[in-house]
Design an enzyme around this catalytic site. Structure first.
Site, PDB file in Angstrom:
ATOM      1  N   GLU A 183       0.834  -1.203   0.000  1.00 41.07           N
ATOM      2  CA  GLU A 183       0.000   0.000   0.000  1.00 41.07           C
ATOM      3  C   GLU A 183       0.865   1.247   0.000  1.00 41.07           C
ATOM      4  O   GLU A 183       0.517   2.254  -0.619  1.00 41.07           O
ATOM      5  CB  GLU A 183      -0.940  -0.006   1.223  1.00 41.07           C
ATOM      6  CG  GLU A 183      -2.034  -1.071   1.173  1.00 41.07           C
ATOM      7  CD  GLU A 183      -1.542  -2.463   1.514  1.00 41.07           C
ATOM      8  OE1 GLU A 183      -0.406  -2.603   2.023  1.00 41.07           O
ATOM      9  OE2 GLU A 183      -2.291  -3.432   1.260  1.00 41.07           O
ATOM     10  N   HIS A 202     -11.580  -5.984   8.273  1.00 41.85           N
ATOM     11  CA  HIS A 202     -12.295  -5.717   7.017  1.00 41.85           C
ATOM     12  C   HIS A 202     -13.535  -4.886   7.334  1.00 41.85           C
ATOM     13  O   HIS A 202     -14.548  -5.005   6.667  1.00 41.85           O
ATOM     14  CB  HIS A 202     -12.698  -7.018   6.315  1.00 41.85           C
ATOM     15  CG  HIS A 202     -11.545  -7.890   5.936  1.00 41.85           C
ATOM     16  ND1 HIS A 202     -10.909  -8.727   6.836  1.00 41.85           N
ATOM     17  CD2 HIS A 202     -10.900  -8.064   4.759  1.00 41.85           C
ATOM     18  CE1 HIS A 202      -9.939  -9.376   6.214  1.00 41.85           C
ATOM     19  NE2 HIS A 202      -9.907  -8.992   4.963  1.00 41.85           N
TER      20      HIS A 202
END
Lengths: 324, 372, 369
Positions: free
Chosen positions: A60, A129
Site C-alpha cells: 500500500e 475488514h
C-alpha cells in the site's frame, strides 16, 4: 438513466473518467484481470489496456507513493486500497506527503489523485475488514475526505474527486455496495465536494450522518415519524472540507441534534460536529447533542450487529433528544 | 549463497534416490494423517461456508506438504507466526480440530471470542500459534522480535514465520528480514510461493529471480524447495531450524507450491488462473506424492487413506456439531480485552449496550447488567 | 554492463580506462566541486552565527554531486533527500533561491514552510521532498512510470542515503520499478553513517548494491569520491534507462565529513581516526592533485578559484538578508487549491489577534467569507 448498485456506479464513474481523460490511471491490488475484490474495476483493463488499469505488488505504501509521483508528473492516478483497514502502511505517504505537497512546495508541486477504499462494517469482516478510519484522515489538512451514500452521489462525487486539484480519500461504504440501487445518469456529471445533502426534511430533530449510516438513520426517522417526531436527515458526504455553514444552519433549524457514525465515539467525527455547534450556535440549542457511534473498542466479528449503530439505537437517541 | 533450483526428493513414483529422511516412521505417519486432516477440515469448511453456516474460509488444497513438512521440523516449544493458510502446522502439533472449528463459527468457545473472521486462529496450547492478523506481513517483524527475546533469554527455541509470495512486497518483510539479518535472529522465514497473491501472479509481484534471492538483500541465505514434496520441505526447514538454534541466524526458504482453490471462499480464481495451470499442478498433488513414498517403504496399506480420511471425517464432524451447538460470545466480549482492565468509559458503553439489548428483548442482555 | 569503480585515484593518477576528458572538462568539474564546498562552508557559518536555522552539510560528498549532475539532462528529474542541494545547484537551481530557502524568506519558493535545507526547483524537475526518509523513492518511481506512459524520454534519478535502504519506500520503490521497468536510476549515497548508525548496524547484506538482486534490478557501486567514476556510472545507467532497459541501483561509496546536520555532534559516535582517513580521500584534494600533475590548475590555484566562488556567494547572501519574511496569509494558503471557508475563518480569527498586537503587515488582510 440506469438503475445501478453503488458498486456499479463506482465502476461507471471510473469508466466515465477514464474515457474523458486519458491521463486517468487506475491501479492497486487485484484491480486488473480480477476486477477488484468487490469488482469496482471490472472490465477496465480490457477496455482501457494494461497501462491504465493494472495490478501492483502487494504494498500500500508503494501504491500511494507511486500515485503521488504519477500525479506530480502529469497523470491522474486513482489508486485502490483493497480495504481501508489495509491503508495504514500508506499512512505516511497520505498524511506526510500527498496532503502536504502543495503546501510545502509553495504550490509548485501538487498531488491531484484519488485513493478509493471500501470502509465500514456490515459484511462480517471482523477487525480487519470493517474499520471506519475517517477521523484519522479528517485530522489531515490538505486532504479531502469524501463518503458517498447513494449510487448517484458515488458516481458524481467520484468524478468530481478525480477532477479535483487536491488529493481525495474516497471512502466507499462497502455495506451498501450491493444493498442499494438508484438512478444514475449516463455520461459525465459531478457532485460538488463542498456541500452536504438534505436527505429528509423534518422540524423536530436534525440527524447528521454519512455513508452506510444514512440508510440506518432513514429507517429510524420513519419509525420516529410514527410517534410524531419529524426528523431531518443530513448526509455530510464531504467530511473534509466540511460544509460547516450548512451544518450550522441545519442545527439551528431544529435546535436538537443527533450525530451518527460507525467509527468509535472518542475523538470521532461526531465530536467535531458537537464542538462546532457548541462554538457557533449554542444559543439555538434545545437539547444536548447526542452521538450514536461504534463503541470505543476494536470491531468484533460475531457480534458486529451489536457494535454497529442500528435503527433502534438511532431511534433511541432521536426520541431522547426530541423529548429533552 | 542462494539456492534457486528447488530441492526435490520424492520422485513421481515415490522413490527418493537414496535420500534418508530424519523423520521416524511414526513421524512420517503423523505427517500423512495431518495432511489428510487438513484436507478434510478444508472440505468440510468449504461446505459449511457454501451452505451459509459459516461466513468465510480459506482453502488449503495443494499446499498441505509445505505446511506439514515445515511443522514436522519444529518442536512444540517453538513459536509459530502463521499466515491464514497455515493451519496444517497447528493440526500437526496437536491442536484439536474442535478448537479450530470454534473459531470457524466465532462462538463463545473460540479462543478469539468471535472477534476475528474465521481461519484467524490463535493458540497458546499445545503450541504458540500466534493470533493471525488479516493485513499482510505485519507478523514478520513480530516474529523477529519474539526471536530476539528467545535469543536474549538464552532459550534454544526458534520462531518460524510463514507468509505468501505477495507478503514479500509488504513493509513487514523488508523490516523483518533486515532486522533479523542484523540481529542474527533464530527465525526461519517460510515464503510459500503458491503462484498467486489473490489474483496477482508472481511475475507481477516482483522482477527478482524467485523469492529466495531476496534474502541476499539482508545477508540472509535463501533456499528454494519443492513445496509439494513433504520430505524436501522437512529437510530444508530442519536445516534452517538447526542453523537458527546453533546461533547462525535466519534463513529464507521459498517453497514453490500451488494454491489449487481460490484465495478464499469470496474469490473466484477462474477469473485469473489459467485452467491448464491448475491441471499441471493437479498432477503434482502433495498428498498423493507422499503416499506413493510411504507405499514404497511399505508404511501404508491400500486402504489406509480411506481409513484415515474416515477417522478425520468423524472427528471433524463431531467438531462441527459441537461448535455449532455452542452459543455466541456474550455481549460483554465486545468490551473486554480492549485493555487489561475495562476503563470507565467502556464500562458505561457496555451498560448502554446491555440496556438497549434488554429493551429490544434480546437474550444477549441477560439480566440487563454489564457482567464484568 | 561494465561499471568502473574508479578512474582517478587518491594520488591523482588516472586509470588506463580513463575516458579521455580534456583539461577544460576536468577544470569544470573541479570548479563545481569547489563551488559546492564554498556554499556549504558559508551556510554552516551562517548557521553558527544564528542567521539560518539548520544545515545538512555536504562536506566530502562534492564528487557525487558534480559527477551526477552533469550526467543528467535538464529535462530529467532528480528526486532527493537532505544532502543533494549541491547537485541541484549544479543542475540549475539558482543560488538566490538556494539561499532564500535557507533564510525561509519571501523569496523562498517553498514560502518558508519547510525547514532550512529543503530545496526544490521546478525548472529543472527537482521536486519538493520531505524530511521523512525514503518517501521520495516511490514518488520517483511513480513519476518515472508517468514519463514512460506519456511517451517522454525523461529519466528519473532517485537519491537517498544508506539508512534509507531500510525504509519502506526503498522496498516498495525498487520492487515497483523492477516490475514496471520504470526509467529510473536509484542512487544510494553510502556516506557511512545514518545519523549515528553505521552501515554494519544498518543491514547484514554484503553490500548495498547487492540489495538490487531482491528486485531483479542490476546493482553497481563505485568510488563516490571520484567525480569521473560517478559521472561515467551515472551516464551509463541513465542512458540505459532512457533506452528502455529499465532501472538500476548505483551505490556511491563516500563519507560525510561533518555531522548529520548542524544539530548533530558526530564525535559522540565515531572515531576521529576514521574521519581523518576520509579527509585524506577528499574528492577536491584528489582533483587538485590530478590537475597539478597535468599542469592545468586554474589561475590562482585552488585559493584563487575559492575566492571567486566566495565573492559570488557573499553577494547573494547580502541580497537575501534583507528580503521580507513571508506574509501571514501563507499560513493557510496552498493547503488546497482554493482556501476553504473554515481556513478563511480560522485565519481571520488569528488576524484579529495579530492586528491587536500590531503584528499584521500590509497584505495580511482578512479573507472574504
Amino acid at each position: 438513466m440506469a438503475n445501478l448498485t453503488l458498486i456499479q456506479a463506482v465502476n461507471d464513474g471510473l469508466r466515465t473518467a477514464m474515457s474523458a481523460d486519458p491521463t486517468v490511471c487506475v491501479f492497486g491490488e487485484d484491480v486488473g484481470p480480477k476486477g477488484g475484490v468487490f469488482l469496482a474495476t471490472e472490465g477496465l483493463t480490457k477496455e482501457f489496456g494494461k497501462n491504465r488499469c493494472f495490478d501492483t505488488p502487494l504494498s500500500e505504501d508503494g501504491i500511494v507513493g507511486a500515485a503521488i509521483g504519477m500525479a506530480m508528473n502529469g497523470l491522474r492516478p486513482v489508486a485502490e486500497i483493497q480495504f481501508q483497514d489495509f491503508i495504514f502502511p500508506a499512512f505516511d505517504q497520505i498524511v506526510s506527503e500527498a496532503a502536504k505537497l502543495r503546501y510545502r512546495s509553495g504550490g509548485q508541486y501538487t498531488a491531484p489523485m484519488v485513493i478509493r477504499t471500501p470502509f465500514g462494517g456490515g459484511i462480517r469482516g471482523g477487525l480487519y475488514h470493517s474499520q471506519s478510519g475517517e477521523a484519522y484522515f479528517c485530522h489531515t489538512p490538505g486532504l479531502k475526505v469524501v463518503v458517498p451514500s447513494t449510487p448517484y452521489d458515488a458516481k458524481g462525487l467520484l468524478i468530481a474527486s478525480i477532477q479535483d486539484p487536491d488529493p481525495v480519500l474516497f471512502l466507499e461504504p462497502k455495506a451498501l455496495y450491493r444493498k442499494i440501487k438508484g438512478e444514475v445518469p449516463e455520461g459525465e456529471y459531478t457532485v460538488d465536494l463542498s456541500t452536504l445533502r438534505m436527505v429528509r426534511e423534518g422540524g423536530d430533530v436534525t440527524v447528521f450522518c454519512y455513508g452506510a449510516m444514512v440508510a440506518v438513520c432513514e429507517e429510524a426517522a420513519r419509525t420516529a415519524a410514527e410517534s410524531g417526531i419529524e426528523t431531518e436527515i443530513v448526509d455530510l458526504r464531504t467530511l473534509l472540507p466540511l460544509d460547516e455553514d450548512g451544518v450550522i444552519e441545519a442545527a439551528k433549524r431544529t435546535g436538537r441534534v443527533v450525530v451518527v457514525h460507525e467509527a468509535p465515539r472518542f475523538c470521532g467525527f461526531g465530536a467535531e460536529i458537537s464542538a462546532m455547534i457548541a462554538e457557533r450556535c449554542i444559543e439555538y440549542m434545545e437539547a444536548p447533542v447526542a452521538r450514536v457511534a461504534g463503541f470505543d473498542t476494536p470491531f468484533p466479528n460475531t457480534l458486529e450487529h451489536h457494535y454497529l449503530p442500528d435503527a433502534r439505537r438511532v431511534l433511541d437517541a432521536i426520541e431522547r433528544t426530541a423529548r429533552y | 549463497m542462494t539456492s534457486t533450483s528447488p530441492l526435490s526428493v520424492i520422485e513421481p513414483d515415490g522413490s527418493v534416490n537414496g535420500h534418508v529422511t530424519s523423520l521416524s516412521k511414526d513421524e512420517l505417519m503423523r505427517c500423512y494423517r495431518a495432511m489428510i486432516m487438513v484436507r478434510v477440515f478444508d472440505e468440510i469448511c468449504l461446505k459449511l461456508q457454501r451452505s451459509g453456516r459459516i461466513d468465510f474460509s480459506i482453502p488449503n488444497l495443494g499446499v498441505e506438504a509445505t505446511q506439514v513438512g515445515a511443522a514436522s521440523a519444529l518442536r512444540a516449544s517453538d513459536w509459530f507466526f502463521p499466515s491464514y493458510r497455515d493451519f496444517g502446522m497447528a493440526l500437526y502439533h496437536g491442536v484439536e480440530p474442535v478448537e479450530m472449528m470454534h473459531n470457524m463459527f466465532g462462538n463463545e468457545r473460540d479462543t478469539a471470542k468471535g472477534r476475528q473472521m474465521p481461519v484467524h486462529f490463535s493458540f497458546v496450547d499445545p503450541i504458540h500459534f500466534v493470533s493471525i492478523s488479516s493485513p499482510i506481513g505485519t507478523h514478520i517483524p513480530q516474529a523477529v522480535g519474539a526471536a530476539y527475546a528467545m535469543q536474549q533469554r538464552g532459550e534454544d527455541t526458534v520462531a518460524i514465520c510463514s507468509f505468501g509470495d505477495g507478503g514479500t512486497s509488504s513493509l513487514g518483510f523488508h523490516s523483518g528480514l533486515n532486522f533479523a539479518g542484523v540481529w542474527k535472529s533464530p527465525v526461519v522465514f517460510l515464503c510459500q510461493n503458491n503462484g498467486y497473491a489473490i489474483s496477482c501472479p508472481s511475475d507481477e509481484q516482483t522482477a527478482s529471480d524467485g523469492y529466495a534471492v531476496k534474502g541476499e538483500a539482508y545477508g540472509i541465505p535463501g533456499v528454494t524447495v519443492d513445496g509439494n514434496d513433504l520430505l524436501a520441505v522437512h529437510q530444508v526447514v530442519a536445516d534452517a531450524v538447526a542453523r537458527a538454534r546453533a546461533g547462525d541466524g535466519p534463513t529464507l526458504i521459498e517453497a514453490k507450491t500451488f494454491r489449487m482453490g481460490g484465495h478464499s471462499t469470496s474469490d473466484d480464481p477462474t477469473r485469473y488462473v489459467p485452467a491448464e495451470l491448475v491441471e499441471e499442478w493437479k498432477a503434482k498433488d502433495p498428498v498423493d506424492r507422499f503416499e506413493r513414498y510411504l507405499q514404497s517403504r511399505g508404511l501404508v496399506e491400500p486402504d489406509s487413506r480411506a481409513q484415515f480420511h474416515a477417522e478425520a471425517r468423524t472427528r471433524i464432524d463431531a467438531a462441527v456439531k459441537e461448535a455449532q451447538a455452542a452459543a455466541d460470545p456474550g455481549l460483554e466480549t465486545i468490551f473486554s480485552d480492549v485493555y487489561a482492565e475495562i476503563p470507565a468509559h467502556l464500562r458505561a458503553q457496555g451498560q448502554e449496550a446491555y440496556d438497549l439489548a434488554a429493551r429490544k428483548g434480546d437474550a444477549a442482555a441477560g439480566d440487563g447488567s454489564f457482567p464484568l | 554492463m561494465q561499471i568502473h569503480d574508479c578512474f582517478v585515484d587518491q594520488t591523482g593518477e588516472l586509470s588506463p580506462d580513463f575516458p579521455g576528458y580534456d583539461d577544460a572538462w576536468l577544470n569544470e568539474v573541479f570548479s563545481e566541486m569547489l563551488f559546492v564546498r564554498c556554499v556549504d562552508e558559508r551556510m554552516l557559518k551562517l548557521q553558527r552565527a544564528g542567521r539560518i536555522g539548520f544545515v545538512g552539510s555536504m562536506l566530502g560528498l562534492e564528487a557525487t554531486m558534480a559527477g551526477a549532475a552533469r550526467a543528467m539532462r535538464p529535462t530529467d528529474w532528480m528526486w532527493s533527500g537532505l544532502r543533494e542541494g549541491g547537485a541541484a545547484l549544479l543542475r540549475g537551481l539558482p543560488l538566490s533561491e538556494y539561499i532564500a530557502q535557507m533564510y525561509c524568506n519571501s523569496m523562498d519558493t517553498a514560502k518558508g514552510r519547510q525547514m532550512c535545507n529543503h530545496f526544490q526547483h521546478k525548472g529543472t524537475n527537482y521536486p519538493s521532498w520531505s524530511s521523512v526518509i525514503g518517501t521520495q523513492i516511490t514518488h520517483g518511481v511513480g513519476a518515472a512510470y508517468a514519463s514512460k506512459q506519456r511517451g517522454t524520454d525523461e529519466v528519473h534519478t532517485i537519491f537517498f542515503g544508506d539508512g534509507a535502504t531500510s525504509s519502506s519506500g526503498f522496498h516498495s520503490g525498487m520492487n515497483f520499478a523492477g516490475v514496471w521497468q520504470a526509467p529510473c536510476v536509484f542512487v544510494c549515497v553510502d556516506n557511512g553513517w545514518a545519523i549515528s548508525v553505521p552501515s554494519s548496524a544498518q543491514t547484514a547484506s554484503v553490500s548495498y548494491a547487492a540489495k538490487a538482486k531482491a528486485y531483479g534490478i542490476p546493482g553497481f557501486q563505485v568510488d563516490g569520491n571520484d567525480a569521473v567514476a560517478v559521472h561515467e556510472a551515472m551516464a551509463a545507467l541513465i542512458g540505459r534507462a532512457r533506452a528502455g532497459a529499465g532501472p538500476a541501483l548505483l551505490v556511491l561509496r563516500t563519507y560525510r565529513l561533518m555531522g548529520h546536520s548542524s544539530s548533530d555532534d558526530p564525535t559522540k559516535y565515531r572515531d576521529e581516526a576514521e574521519v581523518e582517513l576520509w579527509r585524506d580521500r577528499d574528492p577536491i584534494l584528489r582533483f587538485e592533485r590530478l590537475l597539478t600533475k597535468r599542469g592545468s590548475l586554474p589561475e590562482g590555484g585552488l585559493a584563487g578559484l575559492r575566492a571567486r566562488h566566495e565573492a559570488t556567494i557573499d553577494a547573494e547572501i547580502h541580497a537575501q538578508e534583507i528580503v521580507d519574511p513571508m506574509p501571514l496569509r501563507s499560513l493557510v494558503e496552498d493547503i488546497y487549491a482554493e482556501v476553504p471557508t473554515h481556513l478563511r475563518r480560522q485565519y481571520n480569527d488569528f488576524l484579529r489577534v495579530a492586528e491587536k498586537h500590531g503584528e499584521a503587515q500590509k497584505g495580511d488582510g482578512a479573507f472574504p467569507l
